[in-house]
Design an enzyme around this catalytic site. Structure first.
Site, PDB file in Angstrom:
ATOM      1  N   TYR A   1       2.697   2.476  -4.598  1.00 34.25           N
ATOM      2  CA  TYR A   1       1.271   2.160  -4.701  1.00 34.25           C
ATOM      3  C   TYR A   1       1.006   1.335  -5.953  1.00 34.25           C
ATOM      4  O   TYR A   1       1.772   1.357  -6.911  1.00 34.25           O
ATOM      5  CB  TYR A   1       0.424   3.433  -4.722  1.00 34.25           C
ATOM      6  CG  TYR A   1       0.564   4.281  -5.972  1.00 34.25           C
ATOM      7  CD1 TYR A   1      -0.294   4.113  -7.058  1.00 34.25           C
ATOM      8  CD2 TYR A   1       1.551   5.268  -6.063  1.00 34.25           C
ATOM      9  CE1 TYR A   1      -0.182   4.903  -8.192  1.00 34.25           C
ATOM     10  CE2 TYR A   1       1.663   6.060  -7.187  1.00 34.25           C
ATOM     11  CZ  TYR A   1       0.799   5.870  -8.257  1.00 34.25           C
ATOM     12  OH  TYR A   1       0.909   6.655  -9.381  1.00 34.25           O
ATOM     13  N   CYS A   2      -0.098   0.593  -5.924  1.00 36.66           N
ATOM     14  CA  CYS A   2      -0.577  -0.161  -7.099  1.00 36.66           C
ATOM     15  C   CYS A   2      -2.098  -0.252  -6.992  1.00 36.66           C
ATOM     16  O   CYS A   2      -2.714   0.458  -6.189  1.00 36.66           O
ATOM     17  CB  CYS A   2       0.076  -1.547  -7.178  1.00 36.66           C
ATOM     18  SG  CYS A   2      -0.265  -2.617  -5.769  1.00 36.66           S
ATOM     19  N   THR A   3      -2.720  -1.108  -7.755  1.00 41.16           N
ATOM     20  CA  THR A   3      -4.189  -1.156  -7.812  1.00 41.16           C
ATOM     21  C   THR A   3      -4.816  -1.582  -6.490  1.00 41.16           C
ATOM     22  O   THR A   3      -5.678  -0.892  -5.945  1.00 41.16           O
ATOM     23  CB  THR A   3      -4.646  -2.107  -8.922  1.00 41.16           C
ATOM     24  OG1 THR A   3      -4.027  -1.740 -10.143  1.00 41.16           O
ATOM     25  CG2 THR A   3      -6.158  -2.075  -9.075  1.00 41.16           C
TER      26      THR A   3
END
Length: 549
Positions: free
Chosen positions: A215-217
């Site tokens: 996951y990331c922003t």
């Protein structure tokens, strides 16, 4: 004075729009023209990054105008299926935050990559079509809730389990991250995204044979990073990523779900939280609960954002050292700046520009009172058909700025090259249709400085007995591509230089000298670490920091 209803409504109509799309762009110039016209006409501010592989956009403005922008973008078939993330928010709190986040102007740039997976140009970016499987926020949550049972049917029988990989930078993960029982969480603790590929290489055993949940922003960093993991082949096939990133997850789970803390964002909002107001981070200096980056405090050494509470910021002339710099042995005042020829504690911008390897400071013998015991010693390798004297002249301005704490050592390459004499070009006359060279006399050899190379052509036999070699064609700007031999002789020569004039703290190479440094980095793994920088004129500079060479 209380705001009128109209003023309050006007503030509530402001918003921020984020979206990206990987797609082949047939004509970048047309796309640049579209964004310039559309964004300027709608008064949108922010960042637009375009590349042959797609777009990455973060802009702010009135909600109604952002919606018009979305409609215009969607009318282009290239953007079919794009996930537009539109959020209502207040106007920027102040000019400082707005300026640093790029929200005081419109910046439209054409870039090579939408996100930079690695700072090393020799590393080829993976095919984005090989990116990990997208999971919706609901499926991502279910995977964490069941500790991977959702993914078992897509995983091989020998899969050991599920690991959760955060693809963001350290300062982002400090204020918010996912945490789920029975799920191993991997936080690379990187300073910048371009360090992630190296972390993946060094920790591949923690990923092999696992279902990797990333996951990331907003999702874009996972696209490239998941493709890089999958490019490693067998054992790395099962990579999944949160579609829409943390932002879409928090929209689906307003209470935060498995995400604790706040989501760091790259616009003037700074961070976005859930209904759970828990603070998971602390002040760098006093350790009190704190997670607000609005003061934009940065590490004195590497300029990474750090968390410093209000009371600690009020101290006189505070200097901050992030946990990564502390880990690598840096302390307050360990990197001096130079003003008027005197060493002072403070900014490290000049050092940061020249030495980008994060471990260098451990090798530099600064004393506790900020006075250097010895200068950093850098070996400098010139380009093809140049010499130590010419490279010294090219770097004279740099050497002057660093003279208090850096010693630059220049050496000639071992392969002496013949003088090349280019006769004057003259136009033909009469019935002759081909050009000719005017056979004028070459200048005296004693007036010319010798030229050298680190790599030479395969048929090179050393200098000929004649002082001059007559060129039989105009100068070829791509002649360096023909120089493929001579590395072993240059390597043996440099070993002698190391033993006689070393030890060196680093090596700096220009053009063909940069290629030599890159080859050394490859040949001396574990003793050299390279950082590459491409200059404006398309020649290369290469820096390598040394371990006991």
């Amino acid at each position: 004075m209380a705001k009128t209803h109209a003023e309050e409504q006007d503030r509530q109509q402001y918003g921020v729009l984020l979206y990206y799309k990987y797609t082949e762009i047939p004509d970048l110039n047309d796309l640049v023209a579209f964004y310039e016209c559309n964004c300027n006409s709608l008064g949108l501010l922010g960042r637009v990054r375009l590349s042959p592989q797609g777009v990455n956009v973060t802009v702010g403005g009135k909600l109604s105008l952002l919606e018009k922008h979305i409609a215009a973008v969607m009318s282009n078939i290239l953007f079919e299926g794009t996930d537009f993330k539109l959020a209502t928010c207040d106007h920027p709190l102040n000019d400082k935050v707005a300026k640093e986040c790029g929200f005081t102007s419109l910046s439209i740039r054409v870039v090579k990559d939408l996100v930079t997976l690695s700072s090393q140009p020799m590393l080829k970016s993976p095919e984005i079509s090989n990116a990990g499987t997208h999971l919706s926020a609901v499926d991502f949550h279910s995977a964490l809730q069941s500790a991977g049972k959702l993914l078992e049917k897509e995983s091989p029988a020998d899969t050991e389990g599920l690991v959760l990989l955060d693809a963001r930078n350290l300062y982002e993960t400090r204020i918010g991250k996912f945490h789920a029982p029975n799920v191993e969480t991997l936080d690379p603790g990187i300073r910048q995204y371009s360090d992630l590929s190296s972390w993946i290489d060094d920790n591949s055993e923690q990923l092999k044979g696992k279902c990797v949940l990333m996951y990331c922003t907003g999702g874009i960093r996972c696209e490239m990073a998941s493709a890089y993991i999958r490019s490693k082949g067998a054992g790395f096939e099962h990579v999944f990523q949160l579609f829409g990133g943390i932002q879409r997850y928090l929209e689906q789970f307003p209470d935060g779900g498995f995400f604790k803390g706040k989501n760091f964002v790259f616009d003037h909002r700074i961070s976005v939280g859930s209904s759970d107001a828990s603070v998971i981070s602390t002040c760098l200096l006093c350790g009190s609960a704190f997670d607000d980056y609005s003061s934009r405090c940065r590490c004195t050494h590497c300029r990474m954002l750090v968390l410093v509470c209000g009371s600690c910021r009020q101290k006189e002339k505070p200097l901050y050292v992030c946990e990564l710099c502390q880990k690598h042995g840096k302390g307050v005042g360990s990197v001096p700046s130079i003003e008027n020829g005197e060493t002072q504690a403070g900014s490290s911008e000049e050092l940061k520009t020249v030495f980008s390897d994060t471990e260098l400071s451990r090798q530099v013998p600064w004393s506790h009172d900020n006075q250097p015991r010895r200068k950093i010693k850098i070996l400098c390798l010139h380009g093809f058909r140049q010499n130590a004297s010419s490279f010294k002249g090219r770097t004279a301005s740099l050497a002057k700025k660093l003279k208090t704490f850096v010693e630059l050592v220049f050496v000639d390459a071992p392969h002496e090259l013949p003088y090349i004499y280019q006769p004057c070009f003259t136009e033909s006359h009469g019935d002759c249709t081909s050009p000719s060279f005017e056979r004028t006399q070459p200048p005296p050899s004693e007036n010319c400085k010798k030229k050298y190379g680190w790599l030479v052509a395969p048929d090179f036999n050393g200098r000929s007995e004649a002082d001059w070699k007559i060129a039989d064609c105009p100068f070829d700007p791509l002649q360096y591509q023909q120089q493929t031999d001579g590395f072993e002789a240059s390597l043996a020569y440099l070993k002698t230089v190391f033993s006689q004039e070393g030890p060196f703290d680093g090596i700096l190479g220009f053009s063909q000298g940069a290629a030599m440094v890159a080859a050394l980095v490859s040949a001396q793994k574990g003793r050299l670490t390279g950082v590459f920088i491409q200059s404006v004129d398309k020649c290369y500079l290469c820096w390598a920091y040394c371990r006991n060479i």
